[in-house]
Write a protein that holds these residues in place. Structure first.
Motif, PDB file in Angstrom:
ATOM      1  N   GLN A  96       0.835  -1.194   0.000  1.00  0.00           N
ATOM      2  CA  GLN A  96       0.000   0.000   0.000  1.00  0.00           C
ATOM      3  C   GLN A  96       0.876   1.252   0.000  1.00  0.00           C
ATOM      4  OE1 GLN A  96      -2.809  -0.204   3.166  1.00  0.00           O
ATOM      5  NE2 GLN A  96      -3.576   1.858   2.841  1.00  0.00           N
ATOM      6  N   GLU A  97       0.869   2.002  -1.099  1.00  0.00           N
ATOM      7  CA  GLU A  97       1.721   3.182  -1.213  1.00  0.00           C
ATOM      8  C   GLU A  97       1.339   4.254  -0.187  1.00  0.00           C
ATOM      9  OE1 GLU A  97       2.971   4.840  -4.892  1.00  0.00           O
ATOM     10  OE2 GLU A  97       2.448   3.011  -5.975  1.00  0.00           O
ATOM     11  N   LYS A  98       2.337   5.004   0.238  1.00  0.00           N
ATOM     12  CA  LYS A  98       2.180   6.111   1.187  1.00  0.00           C
ATOM     13  C   LYS A  98       1.504   5.679   2.486  1.00  0.00           C
ATOM     14  CE  LYS A  98       2.261   9.507  -2.436  1.00  0.00           C
ATOM     15  NZ  LYS A  98       1.766  10.685  -3.038  1.00  0.00           N
ATOM     16  N   SER A  99       1.852   4.449   2.930  1.00  0.00           N
ATOM     17  CA  SER A  99       1.229   3.930   4.147  1.00  0.00           C
ATOM     18  C   SER A  99       2.251   3.525   5.201  1.00  0.00           C
ATOM     19  CB  SER A  99       0.369   2.711   3.799  1.00  0.00           C
ATOM     20  OG  SER A  99       1.186   1.675   3.277  1.00  0.00           O
ATOM     21  N   HIS A 100       3.524   3.809   4.967  1.00  0.00           N
ATOM     22  CA  HIS A 100       4.560   3.366   5.898  1.00  0.00           C
ATOM     23  C   HIS A 100       4.309   3.858   7.315  1.00  0.00           C
ATOM     24  CE1 HIS A 100       6.630   1.747   2.542  1.00  0.00           C
ATOM     25  NE2 HIS A 100       7.128   2.889   2.092  1.00  0.00           N
ATOM     26  N   ALA A 101       4.011   5.132   7.473  1.00  0.00           N
ATOM     27  CA  ALA A 101       3.830   5.704   8.812  1.00  0.00           C
ATOM     28  C   ALA A 101       2.688   5.037   9.565  1.00  0.00           C
ATOM     29  CB  ALA A 101       3.601   7.215   8.724  1.00  0.00           C
ATOM     30  N   GLU A 102       1.617   4.709   8.861  1.00  0.00           N
ATOM     31  CA  GLU A 102       0.475   4.123   9.560  1.00  0.00           C
ATOM     32  C   GLU A 102       0.604   2.621   9.766  1.00  0.00           C
ATOM     33  OE1 GLU A 102      -3.189   3.486   6.766  1.00  0.00           O
ATOM     34  OE2 GLU A 102      -2.148   5.292   6.079  1.00  0.00           O
ATOM     35  N   LEU A 103       1.441   1.934   8.971  1.00  0.00           N
ATOM     36  CA  LEU A 103       1.504   0.475   9.048  1.00  0.00           C
ATOM     37  C   LEU A 103       2.728  -0.080   9.773  1.00  0.00           C
ATOM     38  CD1 LEU A 103       0.250  -0.549   5.488  1.00  0.00           C
ATOM     39  CD2 LEU A 103      -1.002  -0.594   7.646  1.00  0.00           C
ATOM     40  N   ILE A 104       3.824   0.659   9.812  1.00  0.00           N
ATOM     41  CA  ILE A 104       5.070   0.066  10.317  1.00  0.00           C
ATOM     42  C   ILE A 104       4.963  -0.404  11.770  1.00  0.00           C
ATOM     43  CG2 ILE A 104       6.177   2.263  10.924  1.00  0.00           C
ATOM     44  CD1 ILE A 104       8.809   0.931   9.879  1.00  0.00           C
ATOM     45  N   THR A 105       4.425   0.422  12.652  1.00  0.00           N
ATOM     46  CA  THR A 105       4.330  -0.005  14.054  1.00  0.00           C
ATOM     47  C   THR A 105       3.323  -1.140  14.218  1.00  0.00           C
ATOM     48  OG1 THR A 105       2.796   1.802  14.514  1.00  0.00           O
ATOM     49  CG2 THR A 105       5.108   2.156  15.084  1.00  0.00           C
ATOM     50  N   LEU A 106       2.252  -1.102  13.430  1.00  0.00           N
ATOM     51  CA  LEU A 106       1.284  -2.203  13.483  1.00  0.00           C
ATOM     52  C   LEU A 106       1.921  -3.519  13.054  1.00  0.00           C
ATOM     53  CD1 LEU A 106      -1.848  -0.438  11.939  1.00  0.00           C
ATOM     54  CD2 LEU A 106      -1.456  -1.004  14.338  1.00  0.00           C
ATOM     55  N   LYS A 107       2.723  -3.490  11.999  1.00  0.00           N
ATOM     56  CA  LYS A 107       3.383  -4.706  11.496  1.00  0.00           C
ATOM     57  C   LYS A 107       4.412  -5.227  12.494  1.00  0.00           C
ATOM     58  CE  LYS A 107       1.297  -4.947   7.501  1.00  0.00           C
ATOM     59  NZ  LYS A 107       0.501  -6.096   7.070  1.00  0.00           N
ATOM     60  N   ILE A 108       5.143  -4.327  13.127  1.00  0.00           N
ATOM     61  CA  ILE A 108       6.120  -4.747  14.134  1.00  0.00           C
ATOM     62  C   ILE A 108       5.400  -5.372  15.336  1.00  0.00           C
ATOM     63  CG2 ILE A 108       7.848  -3.948  15.802  1.00  0.00           C
ATOM     64  CD1 ILE A 108       8.620  -1.800  13.652  1.00  0.00           C
ATOM     65  N   GLU A 109       4.368  -4.686  15.831  1.00  0.00           N
ATOM     66  CA  GLU A 109       3.592  -5.221  16.967  1.00  0.00           C
ATOM     67  C   GLU A 109       2.984  -6.575  16.631  1.00  0.00           C
ATOM     68  OE1 GLU A 109       0.726  -2.189  17.794  1.00  0.00           O
ATOM     69  OE2 GLU A 109       2.118  -1.017  19.009  1.00  0.00           O
ATOM     70  N   GLN A 110       2.411  -6.702  15.427  1.00  0.00           N
ATOM     71  CA  GLN A 110       1.784  -7.954  15.015  1.00  0.00           C
ATOM     72  C   GLN A 110       2.825  -9.077  14.930  1.00  0.00           C
ATOM     73  OE1 GLN A 110       0.045  -7.855  11.121  1.00  0.00           O
ATOM     74  NE2 GLN A 110      -1.112  -9.733  11.438  1.00  0.00           N
ATOM     75  N   GLY A 111       3.990  -8.782  14.365  1.00  0.00           N
ATOM     76  CA  GLY A 111       5.046  -9.793  14.258  1.00  0.00           C
ATOM     77  C   GLY A 111       5.513 -10.274  15.616  1.00  0.00           C
ATOM     78  N   LEU A 112       5.758  -9.342  16.534  1.00  0.00           N
ATOM     79  CA  LEU A 112       6.187  -9.720  17.877  1.00  0.00           C
ATOM     80  C   LEU A 112       5.097 -10.507  18.602  1.00  0.00           C
ATOM     81  CD1 LEU A 112       8.004  -6.419  18.924  1.00  0.00           C
ATOM     82  CD2 LEU A 112       9.076  -8.620  18.361  1.00  0.00           C
ATOM     83  N   ARG A 113       3.848 -10.072  18.431  1.00  0.00           N
ATOM     84  CA  ARG A 113       2.720 -10.772  19.065  1.00  0.00           C
ATOM     85  C   ARG A 113       2.585 -12.191  18.507  1.00  0.00           C
ATOM     86  NH1 ARG A 113      -0.727  -6.960  18.616  1.00  0.00           N
ATOM     87  NH2 ARG A 113      -1.523  -7.583  16.591  1.00  0.00           N
ATOM     88  N   ASP A 114       2.681 -12.344  17.180  1.00  0.00           N
ATOM     89  CA  ASP A 114       2.569 -13.677  16.560  1.00  0.00           C
ATOM     90  C   ASP A 114       3.657 -14.629  17.061  1.00  0.00           C
ATOM     91  OD1 ASP A 114       0.418 -12.713  15.140  1.00  0.00           O
ATOM     92  OD2 ASP A 114       1.457 -12.671  13.197  1.00  0.00           O
ATOM     93  N   LEU A 115       4.830 -14.068  17.364  1.00  0.00           N
ATOM     94  CA  LEU A 115       5.957 -14.876  17.838  1.00  0.00           C
ATOM     95  C   LEU A 115       5.980 -15.010  19.356  1.00  0.00           C
ATOM     96  CD1 LEU A 115       8.699 -13.378  15.511  1.00  0.00           C
ATOM     97  CD2 LEU A 115       7.692 -15.664  15.340  1.00  0.00           C
ATOM     98  N   ASN A 116       5.069 -14.304  20.020  1.00  0.00           N
ATOM     99  CA  ASN A 116       5.022 -14.292  21.485  1.00  0.00           C
ATOM    100  C   ASN A 116       6.356 -13.786  22.072  1.00  0.00           C
ATOM    101  OD1 ASN A 116       3.584 -14.574  23.862  1.00  0.00           O
ATOM    102  ND2 ASN A 116       4.274 -16.681  24.180  1.00  0.00           N
ATOM    103  N   ILE A 117       6.857 -12.711  21.451  1.00  0.00           N
ATOM    104  CA  ILE A 117       8.110 -12.088  21.894  1.00  0.00           C
ATOM    105  C   ILE A 117       7.793 -10.665  22.348  1.00  0.00           C
ATOM    106  CG2 ILE A 117      10.377 -11.232  21.157  1.00  0.00           C
ATOM    107  CD1 ILE A 117      10.456 -13.479  19.092  1.00  0.00           C
ATOM    108  N   GLU A 118       8.279 -10.296  23.525  1.00  0.00           N
ATOM    109  CA  GLU A 118       8.124  -8.918  23.997  1.00  0.00           C
ATOM    110  C   GLU A 118       9.173  -8.044  23.317  1.00  0.00           C
ATOM    111  OE1 GLU A 118       8.169  -8.621  28.229  1.00  0.00           O
ATOM    112  OE2 GLU A 118       6.888 -10.386  28.471  1.00  0.00           O
ATOM    113  N   SER A 119       8.841  -6.793  23.069  1.00  0.00           N
ATOM    114  CA  SER A 119       9.791  -5.889  22.412  1.00  0.00           C
ATOM    115  C   SER A 119      11.094  -5.774  23.198  1.00  0.00           C
ATOM    116  CB  SER A 119       9.170  -4.511  22.192  1.00  0.00           C
ATOM    117  OG  SER A 119       8.792  -3.928  23.422  1.00  0.00           O
ATOM    118  N   ALA A 120      11.040  -5.934  24.507  1.00  0.00           N
ATOM    119  CA  ALA A 120      12.242  -5.859  25.339  1.00  0.00           C
ATOM    120  C   ALA A 120      13.242  -6.971  25.019  1.00  0.00           C
ATOM    121  CB  ALA A 120      11.869  -5.905  26.820  1.00  0.00           C
ATOM    122  N   LYS A 121      12.816  -7.990  24.319  1.00  0.00           N
ATOM    123  CA  LYS A 121      13.701  -9.107  23.954  1.00  0.00           C
ATOM    124  C   LYS A 121      14.493  -8.822  22.679  1.00  0.00           C
ATOM    125  CE  LYS A 121      12.370 -12.002  27.190  1.00  0.00           C
ATOM    126  NZ  LYS A 121      13.210 -12.317  28.305  1.00  0.00           N
TER     127      LYS A 121
END
Length: 163
Positions: free
Chosen positions: A31-56
């Motif tokens: 999705q063009e011009k969507s980096h700002a709105e999607l990047i944190t969501l994608k990072i949070e989703q990836g960490l959640r799917d892996l059951n990894i806390e960001s502190a790790k």
């Protein structure tokens, strides 16, 4: 060692979470011009799917381009925020290095070319030495006409500038 890789240098964006050299999670958006709105969501989703806390997370790696100025700013800001808040280091790569590292023909030099738009090309020449591609030149930008005047012999070409 848990690493987060961030790339927003082009119209598509991506994140990769790895443990040492093993890919654990990859997410890409088109999705063009969507980096700002999607990047944190994608990072949070990836960490959640892996059951990894960001502190790790142990490190953040970000693509510094060349590419979209705004996309690179968003990726760098995200990486710096995570680095500061988690107390972890940031490492950088550039688009040409990333593309060169995926090329398997190692017997000849390699020219990585990226579409710089406005009839221009970013390019860099690499030579395979000591288990990796090493730059033989700085990344340069030339008009397509000026690039076509250069003489390249015995060299492979890769990247999106040739499409």
């Amino acid at each position: 060692m848990i690493s987060l890789f961030i790339d927003c240098s082009h119209s598509s964006g991506s994140i990769l979470i790895s443990d040492k050299s093993v890919e654990l999670h990859f997410s890409e958006w088109q999705q063009e011009k969507s980096h700002a709105e999607l990047i944190t969501l994608k990072i949070e989703q990836g960490l959640r799917d892996l059951n990894i806390e960001s502190a790790k997370l142990n490190q953040v790696v970000v693509n510094l381009g060349p590419g979209s100025f705004t996309g690179i700013r968003i990726a760098c800001n995200t990486a710096k925020t995570l680095s500061y808040s988690l107390g972890i280091p940031i490492f950088v790569l550039n688009s040409c290095e990333i593309i060169a590292s995926s090329c398997s023909n190692k017997d000849k030099p390699l020219c990585v070319g990226l579409n710089a738009f406005s009839n221009k090309i970013y390019y860099c020449i690499y030579k395979y030495q000591g288990q990796r591609w090493k730059p033989e030149s700085l990344i340069e930008v030339l008009s397509i006409l000026d690039f076509e005047k250069k003489e390249f012999k015995g060299i492979y070409f890769c990247g999106d500038a040739w499409n």
